[in-house]
Scaffold this motif. Structure first.
Motif, short mmCIF file in Angstrom:
data_model
loop_
_atom_site.label_atom_id
_atom_site.label_comp_id
_atom_site.label_asym_id
_atom_site.label_seq_id
_atom_site.Cartn_x
_atom_site.Cartn_y
_atom_site.Cartn_z
N SER A 72 0.83 -1.20 0.00
CA SER A 72 0.00 0.00 0.00
C SER A 72 0.87 1.25 0.00
O SER A 72 0.48 2.28 -0.57
N GLU A 73 2.02 1.17 0.63
CA GLU A 73 2.93 2.32 0.67
C GLU A 73 3.40 2.69 -0.73
O GLU A 73 3.43 3.87 -1.10
N VAL A 74 3.75 1.69 -1.53
CA VAL A 74 4.20 1.94 -2.90
C VAL A 74 3.07 2.56 -3.72
O VAL A 74 3.29 3.51 -4.48
N LEU A 75 1.87 2.05 -3.57
CA LEU A 75 0.73 2.57 -4.33
C LEU A 75 0.37 3.98 -3.89
O LEU A 75 0.06 4.84 -4.73
N PHE A 76 0.43 4.25 -2.59
CA PHE A 76 0.14 5.60 -2.11
C PHE A 76 1.16 6.59 -2.65
O PHE A 76 0.82 7.68 -3.12
N ARG A 77 2.43 6.20 -2.61
CA ARG A 77 3.48 7.09 -3.10
C ARG A 77 3.32 7.36 -4.59
O ARG A 77 3.52 8.48 -5.07
N ALA A 78 2.93 6.34 -5.35
CA ALA A 78 2.71 6.52 -6.79
C ALA A 78 1.57 7.50 -7.04
O ALA A 78 1.68 8.39 -7.90
N GLY A 79 0.49 7.37 -6.28
CA GLY A 79 -0.63 8.29 -6.43
C GLY A 79 -0.24 9.71 -6.07
O GLY A 79 -0.64 10.67 -6.74
N LEU A 80 0.55 9.85 -5.02
CA LEU A 80 0.99 11.18 -4.57
C LEU A 80 1.85 11.85 -5.64
O LEU A 80 1.69 13.04 -5.93
N ILE A 81 2.75 11.09 -6.24
CA ILE A 81 3.61 11.64 -7.29
C ILE A 81 2.78 12.09 -8.48
O ILE A 81 3.01 13.16 -9.05
N ALA A 113 -16.09 18.35 5.84
CA ALA A 113 -16.21 19.40 6.84
C ALA A 113 -14.96 20.27 6.78
O ALA A 113 -14.03 20.01 6.01
N ALA A 114 -14.91 21.31 7.61
CA ALA A 114 -13.79 22.24 7.58
C ALA A 114 -12.47 21.57 7.95
O ALA A 114 -11.43 21.88 7.37
N ASP A 115 -12.52 20.63 8.91
CA ASP A 115 -11.28 20.03 9.37
C ASP A 115 -11.22 18.51 9.21
O ASP A 115 -10.21 17.89 9.53
N THR A 116 -12.30 17.90 8.73
CA THR A 116 -12.30 16.45 8.54
C THR A 116 -13.05 16.06 7.27
O THR A 116 -13.87 16.82 6.76
N MET A 117 -12.76 14.86 6.81
CA MET A 117 -13.51 14.26 5.70
C MET A 117 -13.82 12.83 6.11
O MET A 117 -12.94 12.11 6.60
N THR A 118 -15.06 12.42 5.91
CA THR A 118 -15.48 11.09 6.35
C THR A 118 -16.17 10.35 5.23
O THR A 118 -17.01 10.92 4.52
N THR A 167 -5.17 11.16 -7.01
CA THR A 167 -5.97 11.16 -5.78
C THR A 167 -6.72 9.84 -5.64
O THR A 167 -6.80 9.27 -4.54
N MET A 168 -7.26 9.33 -6.72
CA MET A 168 -7.96 8.05 -6.66
C MET A 168 -7.02 6.94 -6.21
O MET A 168 -7.37 6.11 -5.36
N ILE A 169 -5.82 6.90 -6.78
CA ILE A 169 -4.86 5.86 -6.44
C ILE A 169 -4.43 5.97 -4.99
O ILE A 169 -4.39 4.98 -4.24
N ALA A 170 -4.10 7.20 -4.56
CA ALA A 170 -3.64 7.40 -3.18
C ALA A 170 -4.75 7.08 -2.18
O ALA A 170 -4.49 6.47 -1.13
N MET A 171 -5.97 7.47 -2.49
CA MET A 171 -7.08 7.21 -1.58
C MET A 171 -7.38 5.72 -1.48
O MET A 171 -7.62 5.18 -0.40
N LEU A 172 -7.38 5.04 -2.62
CA LEU A 172 -7.62 3.59 -2.61
C LEU A 172 -6.53 2.85 -1.85
O LEU A 172 -6.79 1.83 -1.21
N ALA A 173 -5.30 3.34 -1.93
CA ALA A 173 -4.20 2.68 -1.23
C ALA A 173 -4.42 2.68 0.28
O ALA A 173 -4.06 1.73 0.97
N LEU A 174 -5.03 3.76 0.79
CA LEU A 174 -5.23 3.89 2.24
C LEU A 174 -6.65 3.52 2.67
O LEU A 174 -6.90 3.24 3.83
N MET A 175 -7.58 3.56 1.72
CA MET A 175 -8.98 3.20 2.02
C MET A 175 -9.45 2.22 0.94
O MET A 175 -10.17 2.60 0.01
N PRO A 176 -9.03 0.97 1.00
CA PRO A 176 -9.27 0.01 -0.08
C PRO A 176 -10.72 -0.46 -0.18
O PRO A 176 -11.05 -1.58 0.18
N MET A 177 -11.57 0.42 -0.70
CA MET A 177 -12.98 0.08 -0.88
C MET A 177 -13.16 -0.81 -2.10
O MET A 177 -12.30 -0.84 -2.98
N GLU A 207 -5.95 13.28 2.82
CA GLU A 207 -7.04 14.26 2.85
C GLU A 207 -6.75 15.52 2.03
O GLU A 207 -7.64 15.99 1.30
N PRO A 208 -5.53 16.11 2.11
CA PRO A 208 -5.27 17.30 1.29
C PRO A 208 -5.47 17.06 -0.21
O PRO A 208 -5.95 17.96 -0.92
N LEU A 209 -5.10 15.87 -0.69
CA LEU A 209 -5.30 15.57 -2.10
C LEU A 209 -6.78 15.50 -2.44
O LEU A 209 -7.23 16.05 -3.46
#
Length: 347
Positions: A141-150, A200-205, A173-183, A228-230
């Motif tokens: 998941s770390e490799v996939l998250f990093r790829a999405g971030l790049i 919300a202003a400070d969270t996303m759910t 964003t899709m790749i990074a989000m799926l890496a951490l939230m594998p729906m 979340e920033p992405l």
């Protein structure tokens, strides 16, 4: 010729049988034997039974005149499986299981023991499916998250046009989000702002209703701070950009270049193509769930216990398999360390 017979073309007795199996009665009424199943499960069974009907029409037309349950004889089902021999064992298992579930539900008094033995043999041949197709394709998941971030940052910034930049931001964003939230793919493609994604202003759910999960149970989790920033940037910049291009007005989260919702059949190849470019391996969305389980298992046996809640499984079967896998890895590491220690002691 189509291999699947549309419901409207089913023989009357089959169509009536199928509709009766789904009848939802009141507390004092008789319900159909399959009325407890979710709509997606019923649709899957319908398609498998339709494949069976089409085969009967093509190969054994006289059988269509018989009552549905009487057609499901051992010789006839065996002949169908022989014609399905070009498909994978797991595919054969899904077909035979679907047809037997419907036929046995329509006539539970009939003796289905021989047919169930046939299914058991197919199940043994299928095992846990074709694992070879995943060999070398389950990254961490770390490799996939990093790829999405790049992709969402560096590639988006270097894109030759604003449109390309926004597409990189979306895909990354899709790749990074799926890496951490594998729906699951259907749930991920079906996310809606204000309905299943709350900003919300400070969270996303993310809050998935039961109809978007395989188990039928609700699933809720905060979007991790690292991604979340992405997601927020996509929601505030890329999505409005696409929506304006196509003059679209809806709440679906993931959209195409003209603002129309990205359907599963479009979203999945897009993610697979981008991961191929970024990692050298084509990783479809459902492999992200294997990545999460593998990452947790390789971390430690204790982390493997997190697989069930993260993947929203109702049973411990998958988690237990990965837990055992993790213990094996731990034992291998300890054994290697012991051998290394003994080698050093002999020097």
């Amino acid at each position: 010729m189509s291999l699947v017979l549309p419901l409207s073309d089913w023989p009357v007795q089959d169509r009536d049988m199928w509709l009766n199996l789904q009848i939802e009665g009141g507390p004092l009424d008789d319900c159909g034997a399959l009325s407890h199943l979710r709509a997606t499960s019923l649709k899957t069974l319908e398609l498998r039974y339709a494949r069976w009907l089409q085969w009967l029409i093509n190969s054994d037309a006289e059988a269509i005149t018989l009552p549905p349950a009487r057609r499901g004889t051992l010789p006839r089902l065996s002949a169908w499986l022989r014609d399905l021999s070009h498909t994978r064992p797991m595919t054969q298992l899904m077909f035979i299981d679907g047809v037997l579930r419907i036929l046995s539900a329509s006539d539970p008094a009939q003796d289905w023991s021989a047919q169930r033995k046939l299914k058991a043999g197919v199940k043994r041949a299928a095992g846990r499916g074709d694992r070879d197709r995943k060999l070398g394709r389950v990254l961490s998941s770390e490799v996939l998250f990093r790829a999405g971030l790049i992709l969402a940052t560096g590639h988006a910034k270097a894109a030759p046009t604003p449109l390309r930049g926004m597409m990189c931001l979306r895909d990354g964003t899709m790749i990074a989000m799926l890496a951490l939230m594998p729906m699951r793919r259907r749930a991920f493609a079906g996310l809606r702002i204000g309905t299943s994604l709350y900003v919300a202003a400070d969270t996303m759910t993310v809050a998935l209703p039961g109809d978007l999960t395989k188990s039928g149970q609700q699933w809720e989790a905060d979007v991790p701070q690292s991604v979340e920033p992405l997601v927020r940037r996509y929601v505030n910049e890329a999505r409005p950009f696409f929506m304006e291009r196509g003059q679209q007005h809806h709440d679906v989260l993931w959209v195409g270049r003209s603002g129309t919702p990205l359907k599963r059949d479009t979203l999945s190849p897009r993610i697979a193509e981008q991961t191929l470019k970024l990692t050298g391996r084509r990783i479809p969305p459902h492999f992200f769930r294997d990545a999460a389980a593998t990452t947790l298992a390789r971390s430690s046996p204790e982390h493997a216990k997190l697989i069930r809640p993260i993947l929203a499984h109702t049973s411990f079967g998958t988690a237990e398999r990965h837990y055992i896998h993790a213990q094996t890895i731990e034992a291998g590491r300890d054994y290697a360390a012991l051998i290394n220690q003994k080698r050093k002691a002999r020097r």
